[in-house]
Design an enzyme around this catalytic site. Structure first.
Site, PDB file in Angstrom:
ATOM      1  N   VAL A  11      -2.667 -10.705  12.647  1.00 32.34           N
ATOM      2  CA  VAL A  11      -3.984 -10.866  11.775  1.00 32.34           C
ATOM      3  C   VAL A  11      -4.917 -11.634  12.904  1.00 32.34           C
ATOM      4  O   VAL A  11      -5.921 -11.617  13.026  1.00 32.34           O
ATOM      5  CB  VAL A  11      -3.581 -11.605  10.600  1.00 32.34           C
ATOM      6  CG1 VAL A  11      -4.916 -12.407  10.013  1.00 32.34           C
ATOM      7  CG2 VAL A  11      -2.988 -10.699   9.625  1.00 32.34           C
ATOM      8  N   GLU A 151      -7.234 -12.019   4.706  1.00 31.72           N
ATOM      9  CA  GLU A 151      -7.577 -10.847   5.365  1.00 31.72           C
ATOM     10  C   GLU A 151      -6.856  -9.812   4.753  1.00 31.72           C
ATOM     11  O   GLU A 151      -5.656  -9.660   4.255  1.00 31.72           O
ATOM     12  CB  GLU A 151      -6.644 -10.986   6.902  1.00 31.72           C
ATOM     13  CG  GLU A 151      -6.960  -9.980   7.656  1.00 31.72           C
ATOM     14  CD  GLU A 151      -8.628  -9.785   7.819  1.00 31.72           C
ATOM     15  OE1 GLU A 151      -9.240 -10.531   8.241  1.00 31.72           O
ATOM     16  OE2 GLU A 151      -9.014  -8.683   7.144  1.00 31.72           O
ATOM     17  N   GLU A 155      -2.133  -2.251   9.187  1.00 35.01           N
ATOM     18  CA  GLU A 155      -2.113  -1.990  10.550  1.00 35.01           C
ATOM     19  C   GLU A 155      -2.027  -0.614  10.880  1.00 35.01           C
ATOM     20  O   GLU A 155      -2.072   0.155   9.709  1.00 35.01           O
ATOM     21  CB  GLU A 155      -0.360  -2.319  10.505  1.00 35.01           C
ATOM     22  CG  GLU A 155       0.077  -3.619  10.585  1.00 35.01           C
ATOM     23  CD  GLU A 155       1.392  -4.367  10.707  1.00 35.01           C
ATOM     24  OE1 GLU A 155       2.144  -3.113  11.227  1.00 35.01           O
ATOM     25  OE2 GLU A 155       1.918  -5.070  10.344  1.00 35.01           O
ATOM     26  N   LEU A 250      -1.046   6.408  -4.084  1.00 31.71           N
ATOM     27  CA  LEU A 250      -0.078   7.227  -5.068  1.00 31.71           C
ATOM     28  C   LEU A 250       0.508   8.360  -4.269  1.00 31.71           C
ATOM     29  O   LEU A 250       0.788   9.342  -4.930  1.00 31.71           O
ATOM     30  CB  LEU A 250      -1.102   7.968  -6.091  1.00 31.71           C
ATOM     31  CG  LEU A 250      -1.837   7.354  -7.230  1.00 31.71           C
ATOM     32  CD1 LEU A 250      -2.962   7.867  -7.970  1.00 31.71           C
ATOM     33  CD2 LEU A 250      -0.916   6.458  -8.140  1.00 31.71           C
ATOM     34  N   CYS A 260       3.996  -6.971   5.163  1.00 29.26           N
ATOM     35  CA  CYS A 260       3.153  -7.669   3.958  1.00 29.26           C
ATOM     36  C   CYS A 260       3.650  -7.381   2.590  1.00 29.26           C
ATOM     37  O   CYS A 260       4.229  -8.326   1.847  1.00 29.26           O
ATOM     38  CB  CYS A 260       1.618  -7.218   4.054  1.00 29.26           C
ATOM     39  SG  CYS A 260       1.092  -7.758   5.593  1.00 29.26           S
TER      40      CYS A 260
HETATM   41  C1  UDX Z   1      -1.217  -3.923   3.436  1.00 31.03           C
HETATM   42  C2  UDX Z   1      -2.280  -3.776   2.642  1.00 31.03           C
HETATM   43  O1  UDX Z   1      -2.736  -2.439   2.690  1.00 31.03           O
HETATM   44  C3  UDX Z   1      -3.238  -4.735   3.434  1.00 31.03           C
HETATM   45  O2  UDX Z   1      -4.472  -4.748   2.651  1.00 31.03           O
HETATM   46  C4  UDX Z   1      -2.658  -6.086   3.774  1.00 31.03           C
HETATM   47  O3  UDX Z   1      -3.556  -7.013   4.524  1.00 31.03           O
HETATM   48  C5  UDX Z   1      -1.508  -6.125   4.413  1.00 31.03           C
HETATM   49  O4  UDX Z   1      -0.467  -5.257   3.723  1.00 31.03           O
HETATM   50  P1  UDX Z   1      -0.053  -2.628   5.618  1.00 31.03           P
HETATM   51  O5  UDX Z   1       1.263  -3.313   5.478  1.00 31.03           O
HETATM   52  O6  UDX Z   1      -0.416  -2.396   7.116  1.00 31.03           O
HETATM   53  O7  UDX Z   1      -1.056  -3.087   4.848  1.00 31.03           O
HETATM   54  O8  UDX Z   1       0.068  -1.124   5.180  1.00 31.03           O
HETATM   55  P2  UDX Z   1      -0.349  -0.187   4.129  1.00 31.03           P
HETATM   56  O9  UDX Z   1      -1.115   0.929   4.575  1.00 31.03           O
HETATM   57  O10 UDX Z   1      -0.911  -0.612   2.750  1.00 31.03           O
HETATM   58  O11 UDX Z   1       0.845   0.576   3.499  1.00 31.03           O
HETATM   59  C6  UDX Z   1       2.065  -0.414   3.125  1.00 31.03           C
HETATM   60  C7  UDX Z   1       3.292   0.455   2.862  1.00 31.03           C
HETATM   61  O12 UDX Z   1       3.203   1.198   1.733  1.00 31.03           O
HETATM   62  C8  UDX Z   1       3.633   1.547   3.825  1.00 31.03           C
HETATM   63  O13 UDX Z   1       5.373   1.529   4.000  1.00 31.03           O
HETATM   64  C9  UDX Z   1       3.276   2.796   3.413  1.00 31.03           C
HETATM   65  O14 UDX Z   1       4.229   3.834   3.950  1.00 31.03           O
HETATM   66  C10 UDX Z   1       3.698   2.700   1.956  1.00 31.03           C
HETATM   67  N1  UDX Z   1       2.672   3.751   1.162  1.00 31.03           N
HETATM   68  C11 UDX Z   1       1.206   3.459   1.222  1.00 31.03           C
HETATM   69  C12 UDX Z   1       3.244   4.421   0.442  1.00 31.03           C
HETATM   70  O15 UDX Z   1       4.564   4.517   0.007  1.00 31.03           O
HETATM   71  N2  UDX Z   1       2.643   5.247  -0.463  1.00 31.03           N
HETATM   72  C13 UDX Z   1       1.091   5.221  -0.456  1.00 31.03           C
HETATM   73  O16 UDX Z   1       0.380   5.714  -1.147  1.00 31.03           O
HETATM   74  C14 UDX Z   1       0.741   4.347   0.280  1.00 31.03           C
END
Ligand code: UDX
Length: 431
Positions: A11, A151, A155, A250, A260
């Site tokens: 961040v 924020e 990632e 979804l 996070c």
């Molecule tokens: C998340 C939030 O999106 C972001 O706004 C916050 O600041 C930090 O946490 P991030 O952890 O980088 O961001 O990843 P993100 O793209 O949100 O995905 C999180 C997890 O969910 C991943 O393991 C991803 O594989 C999983 N995921 C996401 C699913 O299993 N299904 C989905 O439909 C979307």
């Protein structure tokens, strides 16, 4: 403006670099002297698309600098962003000791008005503690404000998310703080939501918890699909085209990981409990996510029967594509369970191999690509949906595998196509 960013992690580094790109003079402070030395040498401690180029450009232009001297950082600027880690404690609460330490140091060294902005994800009412701490340790009558500016960057698309956000949230307790933050963000065209500080802190935890809830919801529905022969991908499409629901988050599969969602969910549940509300919905969200990993291990057993001596190839280790981050990655947890049960595990990830080596050491075999991983394997598990894993030479995979079974942990492959080629196919909530 002159800004100081305390904490040069994901961040902090992205925030500092992007603010420099917007024309501010930014000093990034971190007490990890190795990391600071690396950054000064033009090396990146993390992989994040577009970040290295922006760091280099702004360093060259003299708008971005790195130091481990927090005192200079505090004295030099009017706005200080706290971007230090807030890891989970064993009881799920956020460990705020770094935030406390930084608040104290700010108090001890401030010599003029400071706007102290929480960027780290913190539980509601943390700002009260920051204010108390600064008031207790400040050595002069300097005025200060505390604000919350959570924020939302993801990632893998952090720079893009910073520059083109859906919204900017600022939680403030004074007009001056509001104006300073609005001016700082004026080059970015988006809606700015102004709330009180508690509101902004809650917005951050609630947003991540809601997204995690969407993922667990679709994973729960995928159980029903599996039992009835329906396909979760088309079910999710049918749900997501309703604009009130929308299609994002979804995608059923191995569940969420990363630095996070798991941590923020725990912290939100914990702070709710502390404030007298038992957030049972979110406890269930956690449970469903954890059960996804059990489902995967059970599916592997359904494909292979006993695990001892079986060779399992794992494609993808990062918690999601376009990052080298393996924190709370479902793949790592599943690999540990497979190894414990006697399977031989071969792994490949386009970016996360170095980090995986530190985590998994000698327990697995590290491969040069997916075909090398699939060589002599009894089963391939797709754990991270990297683009380069989408179009592959299946004939080649078939030739090198000992037993052609594929467990598609992110539902990216066409079951019919794979079956026609001679693979046993298993997905997450589909036939
Ligand atoms: C998340 C939030 O999106 C972001 O706004 C916050 O600041 C930090 O946490 P991030 O952890 O980088 O961001 O990843 P993100 O793209 O949100 O995905 C999180 C997890 O969910 C991943 O393991 C991803 O594989 C999983 N995921 C996401 C699913 O299993 N299904 C989905 O439909 C979307």
């Amino acid at each position: 403006m002159r800004l100081t960013i305390i904490g040069a992690g994901y961040v902090g580094l992205v925030t500092g670099t992007c603010f420099a790109e917007l024309g501010n003079e930014v000093m990034c402070v971190d007490n990890d002297t190795r990391k600071i030395a690396q950054l000064k040498d033009g090396e990146m401690p993390i992989y994040e698309p577009a970040l290295a180029e922006l760091v280099e450009k702004n360093r060259q232009d003299g708008r971005l600098a790195f130091t481990s001297d927090i005192e200079t950082g505090i004295k030099d600027s009017e706005v200080i962003f706290i971007c230090v880690g807030t890891p989970s404690r064993d009881d799920g609460s956020a460990d705020l000791s770094h935030v406390e330490k930084v608040s104290r140091v700010i108090a001890e060294h401030m010599d003029s008005y400071k706007l102290v902005v929480e960027k780290s994800t913190v539980p509601v009412e943390t700002s009260d503690w920051i204010i108390k701490t600064i008031n207790t340790f400040k050595k002069n009558g300097c005025e200060f404000d505390v604000a919350s500016n959570p924020e939302f960057l993801r990632e893998g698309s952090a720079v893009e998310d910073f520059m083109n956000p859906d919204r900017i949230v600022i939680g403030v307790g004074s007009k001056k703080a509001e104006e300073l933050l609005k001016e700082l963000y004026s080059p970015i065209e988006t809606k700015i939501v102004v709330t009180d500080i508690n509101g902004a802190e809650i917005i951050k935890h609630a947003s991540n918890s809601f997204l995690a809830t969407k993922i667990s919801f679709i994973n729960a529905v995928s159980n029903l699909c599996e039992k009835t022969g329906a396909d979760i991908n088309s079910v999710a499409e049918g749900i997501g085209l309703d604009s009130r629901i929308n299609k994002h988050f979804l995608r059923a599969g191995a569940g969420f990981g990363g630095s996070c969602f798991p941590k923020d969910l725990k912290a939100f549940i914990h702070i709710s409990e502390k404030l007298g509300y038992s957030f049972d919905l979110l406890k269930e969200v956690e449970k469903i996510n954890s059960r996804q990993k059990d489902r995967i291990v059970n599916k592997i057993k359904d494909l292979l029967w006993n695990l001892p001596e079986k060779v399992v190839a794992v494609w993808g280790l990062a918690f999601k594509p376009d990052t080298d981050d393996i924190r709370s990655a479902p793949a790592i947890d599943i690999i540990r369970r497979l190894v414990k049960e006697g399977a031989k595990v071969k792994v490949f990830d386009p970016k996360a191999m170095e980090k995986a080596k530190k985590e998994l050491a000698e327990d697995v075999t590290y491969c040069v690509d997916i075909y090398d991983a699939a060589d002599s394997a009894d089963c391939v598990i797709l754990m991270t949906e990297w683009n380069e894993f989408k179009e592959i030479d299946w004939q080649r995979v078939l030739r090198v595998m000992r037993h052609p079974a594929v467990l598609d942990g992110r539902n990216i492959y066409d079951p019919e196509k794979l079956r026609q080629l001679g693979f046993k196919y298993s997905g997450m909530g589909r036939k």
